[in-house]
Scaffold this motif. Structure first.
Motif, PDB file in Angstrom:
ATOM      1  N   ALA A   1      53.157  44.841  40.972  1.00  0.00           N
ATOM      2  CA  ALA A   1      53.015  43.464  41.442  1.00  0.00           C
ATOM      3  C   ALA A   1      52.269  42.618  40.415  1.00  0.00           C
ATOM      4  CB  ALA A   1      52.282  43.446  42.782  1.00  0.00           C
ATOM      5  N   ALA A   2      51.251  43.195  39.774  1.00  0.00           N
ATOM      6  CA  ALA A   2      50.507  42.469  38.747  1.00  0.00           C
ATOM      7  C   ALA A   2      51.393  42.180  37.536  1.00  0.00           C
ATOM      8  CB  ALA A   2      49.277  43.270  38.336  1.00  0.00           C
ATOM      9  N   MET A   3      52.221  43.155  37.153  1.00  0.00           N
ATOM     10  CA  MET A   3      53.158  42.941  36.050  1.00  0.00           C
ATOM     11  C   MET A   3      54.119  41.804  36.380  1.00  0.00           C
ATOM     12  SD  MET A   3      54.208  46.818  34.947  1.00  0.00           S
ATOM     13  CE  MET A   3      53.094  47.906  34.046  1.00  0.00           C
ATOM     14  N   LEU A   4      54.649  41.851  37.593  1.00  0.00           N
ATOM     15  CA  LEU A   4      55.616  40.837  38.008  1.00  0.00           C
ATOM     16  C   LEU A   4      54.963  39.456  38.056  1.00  0.00           C
ATOM     17  CD1 LEU A   4      58.575  41.426  38.709  1.00  0.00           C
ATOM     18  CD2 LEU A   4      58.002  41.072  41.102  1.00  0.00           C
ATOM     19  N   ASP A   5      53.728  39.402  38.536  1.00  0.00           N
ATOM     20  CA  ASP A   5      53.017  38.128  38.608  1.00  0.00           C
ATOM     21  C   ASP A   5      52.784  37.564  37.208  1.00  0.00           C
ATOM     22  OD1 ASP A   5      51.463  36.177  40.332  1.00  0.00           O
ATOM     23  OD2 ASP A   5      49.882  36.811  38.949  1.00  0.00           O
ATOM     24  N   HIS A   6      52.487  38.442  36.244  1.00  0.00           N
ATOM     25  CA  HIS A   6      52.298  37.984  34.861  1.00  0.00           C
ATOM     26  C   HIS A   6      53.585  37.368  34.316  1.00  0.00           C
ATOM     27  CE1 HIS A   6      50.751  37.881  30.760  1.00  0.00           C
ATOM     28  NE2 HIS A   6      51.897  38.417  30.371  1.00  0.00           N
TER      29      HIS A   6
ATOM     30  N   LEU B   1      46.587  41.606  35.808  1.00  0.00           N
ATOM     31  CA  LEU B   1      46.465  42.847  35.039  1.00  0.00           C
ATOM     32  C   LEU B   1      45.032  43.039  34.552  1.00  0.00           C
ATOM     33  CD1 LEU B   1      49.787  42.589  33.007  1.00  0.00           C
ATOM     34  CD2 LEU B   1      49.278  44.276  34.785  1.00  0.00           C
ATOM     35  N   GLU B   2      44.371  41.929  34.222  1.00  0.00           N
ATOM     36  CA  GLU B   2      42.984  42.005  33.774  1.00  0.00           C
ATOM     37  C   GLU B   2      42.086  42.505  34.894  1.00  0.00           C
ATOM     38  OE1 GLU B   2      45.219  39.259  31.208  1.00  0.00           O
ATOM     39  OE2 GLU B   2      44.996  39.433  33.381  1.00  0.00           O
ATOM     40  N   ALA B   3      42.304  42.022  36.112  1.00  0.00           N
ATOM     41  CA  ALA B   3      41.482  42.442  37.251  1.00  0.00           C
ATOM     42  C   ALA B   3      41.647  43.931  37.539  1.00  0.00           C
ATOM     43  CB  ALA B   3      41.839  41.617  38.490  1.00  0.00           C
ATOM     44  N   LEU B   4      42.824  44.474  37.243  1.00  0.00           N
ATOM     45  CA  LEU B   4      43.064  45.906  37.455  1.00  0.00           C
ATOM     46  C   LEU B   4      42.515  46.755  36.311  1.00  0.00           C
ATOM     47  CD1 LEU B   4      46.732  45.943  38.834  1.00  0.00           C
ATOM     48  CD2 LEU B   4      44.592  46.090  40.122  1.00  0.00           C
ATOM     49  N   GLY B   5      42.045  46.097  35.255  1.00  0.00           N
ATOM     50  CA  GLY B   5      41.523  46.839  34.108  1.00  0.00           C
ATOM     51  C   GLY B   5      42.609  47.440  33.240  1.00  0.00           C
ATOM     52  N   MET B   6      43.817  46.866  33.285  1.00  0.00           N
ATOM     53  CA  MET B   6      44.909  47.397  32.467  1.00  0.00           C
ATOM     54  C   MET B   6      44.684  47.075  30.982  1.00  0.00           C
ATOM     55  SD  MET B   6      47.212  49.056  34.143  1.00  0.00           S
ATOM     56  CE  MET B   6      46.777  49.613  35.794  1.00  0.00           C
TER      57      MET B   6
ATOM     58  N   THR C   1      52.336  50.370  43.260  1.00  0.00           N
ATOM     59  CA  THR C   1      52.902  49.111  43.756  1.00  0.00           C
ATOM     60  C   THR C   1      52.049  47.928  43.337  1.00  0.00           C
ATOM     61  OG1 THR C   1      53.911  50.219  45.662  1.00  0.00           O
ATOM     62  CG2 THR C   1      53.594  47.845  45.827  1.00  0.00           C
ATOM     63  N   THR C   2      50.732  48.096  43.371  1.00  0.00           N
ATOM     64  CA  THR C   2      49.833  47.015  42.977  1.00  0.00           C
ATOM     65  C   THR C   2      49.979  46.705  41.489  1.00  0.00           C
ATOM     66  OG1 THR C   2      48.268  47.667  44.703  1.00  0.00           O
ATOM     67  CG2 THR C   2      47.424  46.267  42.944  1.00  0.00           C
TER      68      THR C   2
END
Length: 357
Positions: free
Chosen positions: A142-147, A107-112, A138-139
């Motif tokens: 996926a970041a949420m799910l990975d967290h 999520l950090e890499a996406l700038g969320m 979708t990305t």
């Protein structure tokens, strides 16, 4: 290396997100949101049929013959994973292939914003990620799910069409199901998932009344549900959900949504100034505070923008405010903000000033 893999390798090396192969036309690669022609001859129907034979199974062909379009995932050896959609058109067949990174980004890499991480850490409720096609929904999911996978001990069930990111089991047990391969429909898969002792259910797309109804029910009964909708902004998302249902059910659905919604992320991809074709997400955030729930329950979705504007202390932000901030920081152009804004009038002066400079 097969011919289709050669085109995919070229697309990845050039930083492309999508490859389009259309009979009767030259190949094209989408780079930074814009399609670019590949220096290659026009593809014949026979060319494309030969290339598709390299990546499609008999089952895919049966669906294509029956439905005239088919979605599936393709792993190109040594190149990467792609989501493919093969379809018929007036001059034959075509395929669009979207590159899927090998691993879900953080999520950090996406700038969320940090509020996204804190809200999805709450093991309950409904989280929605919305935006137009190609906006990175979708990305983000996926970041949420990975967290969740890295920070909790839970059972995650995903329902996708097709499976894009393949998540390894880290802290969680993960079962990923693809429509058409592991279940006949989102509705059936979601109904089954509710009985599979889930802690988290990811619904790739909430596209019809029964799927939305089941997702709301699952969230109400204790599961954490993550899903996407092809809408822009909080008010339109709430309206889209309600309008799927007949009038006689809308009061009930408003109540269910007001009680189960946790977080709504609506995003657009914007081109970063001075960084070639790199794009980043600009996101609107609605946290379902008592004020937001009251507005949803009352059927006054048009007031949600005011709730967002007043909710900065809990991490809420409107898309236009984010775009304005990015323009002021020099991260994006005023023209880019104007094209993505909800209220374009407030950006016209900035565009004029930018053009004069």
């Amino acid at each position: 290396m097969s011919r289709i893999d050669s085109f995919l390798e070229l697309a990845v090396k050039q930083g492309g997100s999508d490859l389009h192969l259309v009979s009767g036309q030259s190949p094209r690669i989408r780079i930074g949101g814009t399609l670019h022609r590949v220096r290659f001859r026009e593809l014949s129907v026979e060319d494309l049929d030969r290339m598709l034979a390299e990546v499609m199974t008999d089952g895919h062909r049966e669906v294509l013959d029956d439905k005239l379009a088919v979605d599936f995932a393709y792993q190109a050896p040594g190149i990467g994973r792609f989501r493919a959609n093969v379809y018929r058109h007036v001059r034959g067949t075509a395929v669009a292939l979207r590159h899927v990174p090998d691993e879900a980004p953080s999520l950090e890499a996406l700038g969320m914003p940090s509020v996204v991480r804190s809200m999805i850490s709450q093991p309950r409720g409904l989280t929605l990620v919305t935006g137009p096609t190609g906006s990175g929904k979708t990305t983000t999911l996926a970041a949420m799910l990975d967290h969740i996978n890295r920070t909790r001990r839970a059972h995650i069930v995903t329902i996708e069409d097709p499976i894009e990111f393949v998540h390894p089991s880290r802290g969680c047990v993960i079962t990923q199901r693809e429509i058409g391969m592991h279940s006949p429909s989102f509705t059936v898969a979601l109904r089954d998932a509710i009985r599979e002792d889930p802690d988290v259910i990811l619904v790739g797309e909430m596209r019809d009344m029964e799927t939305i109804s089941l997702a709301l029910t699952a969230a109400e009964t204790g599961a954490q549900v993550l899903g996407t909708l092809h809408t822009s902004g909080a008010p339109k998302t709430v309206d889209r959900i309600l309008n799927v249902f007949p009038a006689r059910r809308q009061d009930q659905i408003r109540t269910m949504l007001a009680e189960s919604l946790t977080l709504l992320v609506s995003q657009q991809l914007v081109r970063v100034s001075g960084e070639g074709n790199r794009r980043r997400a600009a996101v609107e955030i609605l946290v379902n505070t008592p004020a937001a729930a009251s507005v949803i329950r009352a059927g006054s979705s048009h007031k949600l923008l005011s709730v967002i504007q007043a909710g900065a202390k809990v991490g809420m932000q409107s898309l236009d405010a984010v775009l304005k901030d990015l323009v002021h920081k020099g991260s994006i152009s005023a023209q880019e903000a104007f094209e993505k804004a909800v209220d374009r009038a407030q950006f016209e002066r900035l565009v004029t000033r930018e053009e004069a400079a």
